[in-house]
Design an enzyme around this catalytic site. Structure first.
Site, short mmCIF file in Angstrom:
data_model
loop_
_atom_site.label_atom_id
_atom_site.label_comp_id
_atom_site.label_asym_id
_atom_site.label_seq_id
_atom_site.Cartn_x
_atom_site.Cartn_y
_atom_site.Cartn_z
N GLY A 4 0.79 -1.24 0.00
CA GLY A 4 0.00 0.00 0.00
C GLY A 4 0.81 1.28 0.00
O GLY A 4 0.30 2.35 -0.33
N TYR B 275 21.82 -5.85 6.84
CA TYR B 275 22.15 -6.26 8.21
C TYR B 275 21.55 -7.63 8.57
O TYR B 275 21.68 -8.09 9.69
CB TYR B 275 21.85 -5.17 9.24
CG TYR B 275 20.43 -4.68 9.39
CD1 TYR B 275 19.43 -5.51 9.88
CD2 TYR B 275 20.10 -3.37 9.09
CE1 TYR B 275 18.13 -5.05 10.05
CE2 TYR B 275 18.80 -2.90 9.25
CZ TYR B 275 17.82 -3.75 9.73
OH TYR B 275 16.53 -3.29 9.90
N LYS C 55 15.15 -10.73 9.92
CA LYS C 55 15.59 -10.72 8.51
C LYS C 55 16.63 -11.81 8.26
O LYS C 55 16.70 -12.37 7.17
CB LYS C 55 16.16 -9.35 8.14
CG LYS C 55 15.13 -8.22 8.12
CD LYS C 55 14.24 -8.27 6.90
CE LYS C 55 13.40 -7.01 6.76
NZ LYS C 55 12.47 -7.04 5.63
#
Ligand code: COA
Length: 292
Positions: free
Chosen positions: A24, A155, A170
């Site tokens: 969005g 990272y 992540k």
């Protein structure tokens, strides 16, 4: 030709159905726009249906493509399954999952509540897992070849202070990308990731560099190429990685950061601060010592 130009030919994604989580706003919106321009049909998802509707209307008007707004909190598996069913109802199939939805904030880790840490892990790692698992099961059941693209960060492998939940999550997403690239290749499912450096967006910048931090920490200065990324550069790379042009790329993470993370890594990179004249003096000093 400029790096802000559109890279692929006009029909590069024709016939493809793509789901962009967190589509969005920000980078998700920029990638969605380019996918639509290249002929794809795109479903965008997030928690905020009103924002999605506004974006979908805007992008349909701008591109003439078909953009479907779907409310879905990726933290909840049943919402992801419902979202997948809505996509199949609207488009009949799905070819690409772009795991882009993320949550992040800066904080010393010891100041975080357990719930704050969980919130980021849940959006980034669990959300990516939920979407990947639901879509993967569907593709394997229906024998459909497909592509997963995950947005990570540099990272993910270096780690980073002050965004520890995000770095932790992540890193997990990157491991998932590489693991499934091997495991699901036999089903014709490719998995890749992009690790973007600084690509300013209002949402992330306000959140990660609040107040006058954005001026104090000029991200462009950290980048060897001395600039931040342009959204089209990221959209070009993402479009390539979800297109059939990249059919032989599987399990890779492509860094697009102008050399930012390596600048932080090299032991002597800080010598960049030394001006030319000082190098002349240093060279003379070093050579003089050698000749003694
Ligand atoms: N620092 C420390 N803790 C924070 C925080 C901050 N800046 N922002 C939120 N939290 C904590 C809250 O206090 C809460 O913990 P508590 O219940 O122990 O008090 C927990 O995180 C959850 O916060 P809440 O606001 O209920 O979560 P949410 O699900 O509504 O929002 C966020 C998720 C926090 C990630 C929110 O920032 C968000 O929605 N961001 C939008 C997407 C985004 O971040 N994109 C990434 C761009 S880089």
């Amino acid at each position: 030709m400029s790096y802000t130009d559109k890279m692929l030919r006009d029909d590069a994604l024709k016939g493809k159905v793509i789901v962009v989580t967190g589509g969005g706003s920000g980078l998700g919106k920029a990638m969605t726009k380019y996918f639509l321009e290249l002929g794809a049909q795109v479903a965008i998802t997030s928690r905020d249906l009103e924002k999605l509707k506004t974006t979908a209307n805007e992008l349909e008007t701008e591109t003439g493509g078909k953009c479907l707004p779907l409310q879905c909190d990726v933290r909840h598996y049943e919402e992801v399954e419902n979202m997948l069913q809505e996509v199949l109802k609207a488009f009949g199939k799905v070819d690409v999952l772009l795991n882009n939805a993320a949550g992040n904030f800066i904080s010393p880790t010891e100041r975080l509540s357990a719930n704050a840490f969980d919130t980021v892990i849940d959006i980034v790692l669990k959300g990516t897992k939920n979407c990947t698992l639901a879509f993967g099961k569907h593709w394997i059941d229906t024998k459909q070849s497909a592509t997963i693209l995950n947005i990570v960060t540099t990272y993910a492998w270096t780690g980073s202070a002050y965004v520890v939940p995000s770095a932790t999550a992540k890193a997990g997403v990157l491991a998932m990308t590489r693991s499934l690239a091997v495991e699901w290749a036999k089903y014709g499912i490719r998995s890749n990731a992009i690790a973007p450096g600084p690509f300013p967006t209002k949402g992330a910048w306000d959140r990660l560099l609040p107040g006058d931090l954005a001026e104090k920490f000029d991200m462009a200065k950290k980048v060897p190429l001395k600039r931040v990324g342009d959204h089209q550069e990221l959209a070009n790379l993402a479009a390539y990685l979800v297109s059939d042009f990249s059919a032989y790329i599987n399990g890779d993470v492509i860094t697009i950061d102008g050399g930012e993370w390596l600048k932080g890594a090299g032991q002597f990179n800080l010598l960049e601060a030394i001006p030319e004249e000082l190098w002349d003096q240093l060279e003379m000093m070093i050579k003089a010592k050698k000749n003694k």
